[in-house]
Design a protein around this motif. Sequence first.
Motif, PDB file in Angstrom:
ATOM      1  N   LEU A 145       9.207  -6.700   5.461  1.00 55.97           N
ATOM      2  CA  LEU A 145      10.434  -6.122   4.917  1.00 55.97           C
ATOM      3  C   LEU A 145      10.131  -5.061   3.863  1.00 55.97           C
ATOM      4  CD1 LEU A 145      12.560  -9.388   4.573  1.00 55.97           C
ATOM      5  CD2 LEU A 145      12.918  -7.516   6.217  1.00 55.97           C
ATOM      6  N   TYR A 146       9.170  -5.348   2.997  1.00 57.85           N
ATOM      7  CA  TYR A 146       8.821  -4.394   1.931  1.00 57.85           C
ATOM      8  C   TYR A 146       8.248  -3.109   2.534  1.00 57.85           C
ATOM      9  CZ  TYR A 146       7.114  -2.630  -2.529  1.00 57.85           C
ATOM     10  OH  TYR A 146       6.886  -1.855  -3.635  1.00 57.85           O
ATOM     11  N   GLN A 147       7.368  -3.261   3.509  1.00 61.41           N
ATOM     12  CA  GLN A 147       6.771  -2.079   4.136  1.00 61.41           C
ATOM     13  C   GLN A 147       7.778  -1.300   4.975  1.00 61.41           C
ATOM     14  OE1 GLN A 147       3.217  -3.740   5.997  1.00 61.41           O
ATOM     15  NE2 GLN A 147       1.993  -2.962   4.291  1.00 61.41           N
ATOM     16  N   SER A 148       8.891  -1.934   5.359  1.00 66.03           N
ATOM     17  CA  SER A 148       9.916  -1.222   6.117  1.00 66.03           C
ATOM     18  C   SER A 148      10.807  -0.385   5.198  1.00 66.03           C
ATOM     19  CB  SER A 148      10.768  -2.200   6.925  1.00 66.03           C
ATOM     20  OG  SER A 148      11.660  -2.906   6.079  1.00 66.03           O
ATOM     21  N   GLY A 149      10.615  -0.519   3.870  1.00 66.90           N
ATOM     22  CA  GLY A 149      11.347   0.319   2.934  1.00 66.90           C
ATOM     23  C   GLY A 149      12.293  -0.410   2.007  1.00 66.90           C
ATOM     24  N   GLN A 150      12.466  -1.723   2.202  1.00 72.19           N
ATOM     25  CA  GLN A 150      13.348  -2.457   1.307  1.00 72.19           C
ATOM     26  C   GLN A 150      12.702  -2.588  -0.070  1.00 72.19           C
ATOM     27  OE1 GLN A 150      14.875  -6.199   2.644  1.00 72.19           O
ATOM     28  NE2 GLN A 150      15.594  -5.371   4.602  1.00 72.19           N
ATOM     29  N   THR A 151      13.539  -2.703  -1.101  1.00 71.95           N
ATOM     30  CA  THR A 151      13.022  -2.920  -2.452  1.00 71.95           C
ATOM     31  C   THR A 151      12.590  -4.374  -2.586  1.00 71.95           C
ATOM     32  OG1 THR A 151      15.142  -3.599  -3.382  1.00 71.95           O
ATOM     33  CG2 THR A 151      14.660  -1.213  -3.370  1.00 71.95           C
ATOM     34  N   SER A 152      11.817  -4.651  -3.634  1.00 68.47           N
ATOM     35  CA  SER A 152      11.381  -6.029  -3.855  1.00 68.47           C
ATOM     36  C   SER A 152      12.577  -6.945  -4.099  1.00 68.47           C
ATOM     37  CB  SER A 152      10.384  -6.106  -5.014  1.00 68.47           C
ATOM     38  OG  SER A 152      10.915  -5.519  -6.170  1.00 68.47           O
ATOM     39  N   LEU A 153      13.618  -6.445  -4.753  1.00 68.29           N
ATOM     40  CA  LEU A 153      14.813  -7.249  -4.990  1.00 68.29           C
ATOM     41  C   LEU A 153      15.552  -7.535  -3.679  1.00 68.29           C
ATOM     42  CD1 LEU A 153      16.626  -8.694  -6.971  1.00 68.29           C
ATOM     43  CD2 LEU A 153      17.811  -6.532  -7.371  1.00 68.29           C
ATOM     44  N   GLU A 154      15.668  -6.534  -2.824  1.00 69.20           N
ATOM     45  CA  GLU A 154      16.314  -6.738  -1.521  1.00 69.20           C
ATOM     46  C   GLU A 154      15.545  -7.761  -0.688  1.00 69.20           C
ATOM     47  OE1 GLU A 154      18.286  -2.282  -0.950  1.00 69.20           O
ATOM     48  OE2 GLU A 154      16.236  -2.646  -0.257  1.00 69.20           O
ATOM     49  N   GLU A 158      -1.089 -10.326  -3.784  1.00 70.94           N
ATOM     50  CA  GLU A 158      -2.086 -11.159  -3.097  1.00 70.94           C
ATOM     51  C   GLU A 158      -2.544 -10.522  -1.790  1.00 70.94           C
ATOM     52  OE1 GLU A 158      -0.140 -14.884  -2.470  1.00 70.94           O
ATOM     53  OE2 GLU A 158      -0.456 -15.569  -4.534  1.00 70.94           O
ATOM     54  N   ARG A 159      -1.627  -9.867  -1.104  1.00 75.37           N
ATOM     55  CA  ARG A 159      -1.934  -9.251   0.186  1.00 75.37           C
ATOM     56  C   ARG A 159      -2.494  -7.830   0.054  1.00 75.37           C
ATOM     57  NH1 ARG A 159       0.737 -11.826   4.786  1.00 75.37           N
ATOM     58  NH2 ARG A 159       0.698 -14.042   4.264  1.00 75.37           N
ATOM     59  N   GLY A 160      -2.606  -7.323  -1.177  1.00 78.28           N
ATOM     60  CA  GLY A 160      -3.173  -5.993  -1.391  1.00 78.28           C
ATOM     61  C   GLY A 160      -2.225  -4.860  -1.051  1.00 78.28           C
ATOM     62  N   ILE A 161      -0.927  -5.125  -1.060  1.00 73.64           N
ATOM     63  CA  ILE A 161       0.072  -4.109  -0.736  1.00 73.64           C
ATOM     64  C   ILE A 161       0.403  -3.332  -2.012  1.00 73.64           C
ATOM     65  CG2 ILE A 161       2.401  -3.691   0.176  1.00 73.64           C
ATOM     66  CD1 ILE A 161       0.427  -5.027   2.183  1.00 73.64           C
ATOM     67  N   PRO A 162       0.278  -1.996  -1.995  1.00 72.97           N
ATOM     68  CA  PRO A 162       0.637  -1.218  -3.190  1.00 72.97           C
ATOM     69  C   PRO A 162       2.128  -1.352  -3.506  1.00 72.97           C
ATOM     70  CG  PRO A 162      -0.477   0.151  -1.538  1.00 72.97           C
ATOM     71  CD  PRO A 162      -0.196  -1.174  -0.906  1.00 72.97           C
TER      72      PRO A 162
END
Length: 67
Positions: free
Chosen positions: A28-37, A55-59
């Motif tokens: 979901l985050y990589q699809s463009g949603q914000t962390s709150l969404e 933990e997953r190394g995602i910027p």
Amino acid sequence: MAVPVASASSVTASRRVLEKDKDRIVQLYQSGQTSLEVAEEVGVAKSTVLRVLHERGIPIRPWGRHR
């Protein structure tokens, strides 16, 4: 000395974040949603989302909608 016992309504329910939830958070985050969404959709705290991404190394994107 007696130790006060918290009532059921004052205790926050918590659960382990399953691997499938972590995968969904990243997706979901990589699809463009914000962390709150993402947090609202998955049903976890924003801090949990940020921890999983770390933990997953995602910027982590900067605050706001800088697109």
